[in-house]
Design a protein around this motif. Structure first.
Motif, PDB file in Angstrom:
ATOM      1  N   TYR A 359       0.860  -1.174   0.000  1.00 50.10           N
ATOM      2  CA  TYR A 359       0.000   0.000   0.000  1.00 50.10           C
ATOM      3  C   TYR A 359       0.902   1.232   0.000  1.00 50.10           C
ATOM      4  N   TYR A 423      -2.550   0.281  -4.534  1.00 49.38           N
ATOM      5  CA  TYR A 423      -2.345  -1.076  -4.028  1.00 49.38           C
ATOM      6  C   TYR A 423      -1.593  -1.880  -5.090  1.00 49.38           C
ATOM      7  N   SER A 472      -7.385  -3.614   5.418  1.00 49.29           N
ATOM      8  CA  SER A 472      -7.457  -2.197   5.801  1.00 49.29           C
ATOM      9  C   SER A 472      -7.256  -2.025   7.308  1.00 49.29           C
ATOM     10  N   SER A 608     -15.794  -1.410   3.281  1.00 54.98           N
ATOM     11  CA  SER A 608     -15.493  -2.423   4.306  1.00 54.98           C
ATOM     12  C   SER A 608     -16.600  -3.468   4.402  1.00 54.98           C
TER      13      SER A 608
END
Ligand SMILES: [Zn+2]
Length: 906
Positions: A359, A423, A472, A608
């Motif tokens: 990341y 990413y 995350s 999410s």
């Protein structure tokens, strides 16, 4: 008849595949594959191995269409590209040809880096550009891949073919550290299910047939003929009994190990009629689903997805207050963890990852971009952020792999990149410290006085790809530590050194000529960005030939014809960037410019609440694609109205479109920042975000700030950011709501910055936490209301606005007429009581005045309809309850003023 559909998210709706439409794509698919196979051989000079490598990357780029294709198709006219991702294309393809010559190393500075990519032989770059000429076909194919499920069965149909094929290829690469046939296997992976698009029942046969036709079309001379034949055989056997790399990767990408048991549990528990179809294979399975009918199919798709959510989502995600905006989650109860997931998580902890996720984050991106006082530099700075986090980071890791003699990073490995972070998937040939080490002591960090945050996380095991939740969570933990360790901006002591006259923060190091007779002392960062921005960023955006609906548009031509300059130097127009975008027709014009900034609402919860990694990839790619498509289509509408306008003089026929194209600062993911002639800004925003909402399932908060072109752009940027934040409709009646909304303001004489916006809004509407009960400035106006308002005067149509712009004088009179009754009320309010803004008394007096005025206008025959309409619309949108009241008086005032200012009068 085939019955299949994709469960699209976050909308939670089943979109059925239009079979006739996808069948019609068959020819296009064959043509594109043939075209890029030939192109690969051509670039590789018929070297078979090299051509196969190039083919794999070019094919993979189709699945990256949202990233590569940008927001408008263009044929770059110079060696400088407006879109950072075009550099990715050049790098990714030409590394095969130039090998070690094209290595990106940590000691390359920004300028060397750009030079290196810009000096690639023009001929091959030109070849690659032809790839873009199929823009329309690529979009059509990509979109079909995005809305076709990889697996038709309910419970599995939330993954698109686009993300499944891309991930399969990535897994193929990750599973094998050394193979000679790497690229060939990737091509097989990228195409193994392509037949599903047009013929799902017999997709293996169809995929093979498509490849057969490519071979037939390629007239025998194709240098990779042998390779494609092998790929065809590989695809033919990918559902066979033998465990091949391809079918193992296929399973991992589909998360079969993880979700199949849960879907089966769901089928048992939920009593769904489609259950019996799951034991059938091939055509029988399709016939079975079809016999249950669309309604049952839809119901099963939704119920099973909810079941997956209850098992796979972290309970804390479901219980968040924000989660209420995803309506379907309201009846998802977190389950006690069933056996299947316990097993899965037990497995992952005891095994070594085969690939990591890197990341890369550019912290403080807003601050970095607004560091510069001029649009030119800001435009380049925002290009640079994308370039560094995506193109540079990818090339740096890839070069390391190549240097070590490993198979290079496939372009699929760059999973996403926008908004200042990316990413990248990296095979575990390198361990975590190796990867982190690559990003230590970068020359460009030193040059720019910036710091990249790089986080390396476990991503893939040999039977599983981790969900984004876990990822995350880790990123959150690690970056928190990082922020404790180093600040993103170095602290400088005041007074000990001369500060840069641009940013006013860093020490000045050098004299830089600003104009022929002016010099300034700048810091290293400002000097470098100033220098590089002379050809890139805004300059590259204007010096590009765009293809909009069959027309070729070159903004630089128009700009040069208006801003000829005293010494008639070519680049003079670059000093009038803001004026050009504002829509100036000559050097003495007075038109205003609008900044439009927008951001998706509730992106955190939407991303999410994903059950698999491909679920995440789908939402993220659809968002990126949807935003760009919405922009392009809005632009096309404007273009159409401009070209068909009866008043379009030949020279000014396309005047607004090139300015909008030049004014895009960034546009990708859920982040949008653009500038536009203020006459169309609000209309453009309404149209754009209405479409974006439809194509992405997201809602947006939008700020539109209108200022003079000589307003310091960095302050205007900060101001519009604040305005956008204030536009958000957070809660209604105690519950979070997802609604698109717009706030508009105009500043004519005073300077707009973050604090001024805050103060102004607080004065009329109250602070975020403490709203004024009775107010005439709403700020967070629902998008539909603004659209309705414009519609009542025919101002929602680009045609009318184009007419106003082409006939300014009449245009101004027309807008002023609509504005008059509003100005009247504003005047009345300011006379009755300056001190008591927001009081009940003033509010009702104001309303009473508006009602009286409306009646008066009705009687007076000389007034047109529009004056009555504006008051009626205002009164219709007035809300009164026990808690207070609001009417969008100043909101409408600013909207009309922005249009008027776009015609040269404020
Ligand atoms: Zn500086």
């Amino acid at each position: 008849m085939t019955l299949r559909g994709k469960l699209i998210l976050p909308e939670f709706e089943v979109k059925f595949v239009e079979e006739n439409k996808v069948k019609a794509l068959r020819e296009k698919i064959i043509n594109i594959i043939t075209q890029i196979s030939n192109l690969s051989c051509e670039i590789a000079g018929n070297d078979e191995r090299q051509a196969m490598n190039i083919l794999a990357d070019l094919l993979a780029l189709i699945y990256k269409a949202p990233m590569i294709l940008s927001y408008a198709p263009s044929l770059p006219s110079s060696k400088y590209s407006a879109n950072a991702f075009e550099y990715l294309l050049y790098y990714v393809i030409l590394r095969h040809k130039y090998g070690k010559e094209l290595m990106i190393t940590p000691d390359l500075g920004v300028k060397d880096l750009m030079d290196k990519l810009e000096k690639l032989p023009a001929e091959t770059v030109r070849n690659l550009k032809s790839f873009f000429q199929s823009f329309k076909d690529l979009m059509d194919i990509y979109e079909a891949l995005l809305y076709t499920p990889a697996d038709t069965r309910p419970g599995f149909n939330f993954t698109s073919l686009a993300s499944h094929l891309q991930l399969t290829s990535l897994v193929v690469w990750a599973m094998q550290q050394q193979t000679y046939d790497q690229s060939q296997l990737r091509v097989a992976a990228l195409l193994h299910d392509i037949g599903k698009l047009v013929n799902p029942e017999h997709h293996v046969r169809e995929s093979v047939d498509i490849l057969e036709e490519v071979l037939r079309k390629s007239t025998g001379e194709l240098c990779i003929k042998g390779g494609i034949e092998k790929i065809r055989d590989e695809v033919l056997h990918h559902h066979g009994q033998i465990q091949t790399i391809l079918n193992m990767a296929d399973d991992v990408a589909a998360s079969h190990d993880r979700i199949s048991p849960i879907v089966m549990e769901g089928l048992d528990n939920l009593n769904l009629s489609v259950k019996e179809c799951y034991s059938k294979r091939g055509e029988d399975s399709f016939n079975c689903l079809e016999s249950k009918g669309a309604q049952e199919y839809e119901k099963a798709s939704k119920e099973l997805y909810k079941y997956l959510s209850s098992v796979l989502l972290d309970p804390s995600v479901i219980q968040k207050d924000e989660a209420k905006v995803l309506k379907y989650l309201n009846d998802v109860k977190p389950a006690q963890t069933p056996k299947s997931t316990q097993q899965a998580s037990a497995n992952t902890t005891s095994r070594n990852p085969i690939a990591y996720l890197v990341y890369v984050d550019f912290p403080g991106i807003q601050k970095f971009i607004t560091n510069f006082p001029g649009l030119r530099e800001m435009s380049f700075a925002s290009f640079l952020v994308d370039f560094i986090t995506s193109v540079y980071a990818f090339a740096l890791i890839d070069s390391k792999f190549r240097d070590l003699g490993k198979s290079m990073l496939p372009v699929e490995a760059l999973l996403s990149g926008y908004g200042g972070h990316s990413y990248i998937v990296v095979r575990a040939d390198l361990d975590k410290p190796d990867i982190e080490g690559l990003f230590k002591n970068l020359k460009l960090e030193e040059e720019l006085d910036a710091k990249l945050n790089v986080t390396v996380l476990d991503f893939m095991y040999d039977n599983e790809i981790l969900g984004i939740n876990k990822i995350s969570e880790e990123i959150g933990k690690q970056s928190y530590n990082r922020y404790l360790l180093d600040f993103n901006e170095r602290l400088y002591s005041y007074g000990l050194h001369e500060t840069c006259s641009y940013c006013g923060i860093r020490p000045a190091v050098d004299d830089v000529p600003i104009s022929p007779d002016e010099k300034e002392r700048l810091c290293k960062r400002c000097k470098l960005v100033r220098e590089l921005s002379s050809n890139r960023g805004f300059s590259a955006k204007t010096d590009t030939t765009y293809m909009i609906d069959g027309s070729f548009i070159r903004p630089a031509d128009l700009a040069k014809s208006i801003f000829k300059g005293k010494d008639s130097s070519e680049g003079e127009y670059l000093n009038y960037a803001m004026e050009f975008i504002a829509g100036w027709k000559n050097e003495n014009d007075k038109k205003y410019i609008s900044l439009v900034k927008a951001d998706g609402n509730y992106a955190g919860i939407i991303f999410s609440a994903t059950v698999t990694f491909s679920d995440y990839v789908d939402r993220s790619f659809r968002l990126d694609y949807g935003i760009k498509k919405a922009f392009y289509e809005t632009l096309k509408e404007l273009h159409e109205k401009e070209t068909s306008s009866a008043n379009a003089q030949s020279s000014t026929g396309n005047s607004l479109v090139p300015r909008v194209l030049s004014g895009v600062l960034y546009l990708g993911g859920d982040d949008i920042m653009l500038m536009s002639p203020s006459v169309i800004a609000i209309q453009f925003a309404v149209r754009l975000f209405k479409k974006a909402q439809e194509y992405t399932g997201f809602t947006f908060k939008v700020g539109v700030l209108t200022v003079k072109p000589d307003h310091p752009v960095q302050f205007a940027y900060q101001a519009v950011n604040e305005l956008m934040e204030r536009a958000k409709i957070g809660h209604l009646n105690g519950s979070p709501v997802a609604m698109s909304s717009i706030a508009a303001m105009l500043f004519s004489n005073s300077l707009a910055n973050r604090n001024v916006i805050d103060t102004e809004i607080n004065k009329y509407s109250g602070s975020k936490h403490n709203e004024i009960k009775y107010k005439f400035l709403v700020v967070s106006n629902p998008l539909e209301n603004v659209e309705e308002f414009l519609k009542s005067f025919g101002l929602e149509d680009f045609k009318e606005l184009v007419n106003l712009y082409n006939n300014e004088r009449e245009g101004r009179n027309k807008v002023k007429e609509v504005l008059r009754p509003i100005q009247d009320v504003v005047g009345y309010l300011s006379t009755i009581n300056k001190e008591n803004k927001g009081s009940e008394d003033i509010f009702f007096k104001g309303l009473a005045y508006m009602v009286r005025q409306r009646a008066r206008v009705k009687e007076n025959q000389s007034n047109t309809d529009s004056q009555r309409k504006v008051l009626s619309t205002l009164l219709q949108n007035t809300k009164i309850s026990n808690d207070g009241g609001s009417a969008p008086l100043y909101d409408y005032y600013f909207i009309l003023k922005s249009i008027l200012a776009g015609l040269g009068e404020a």
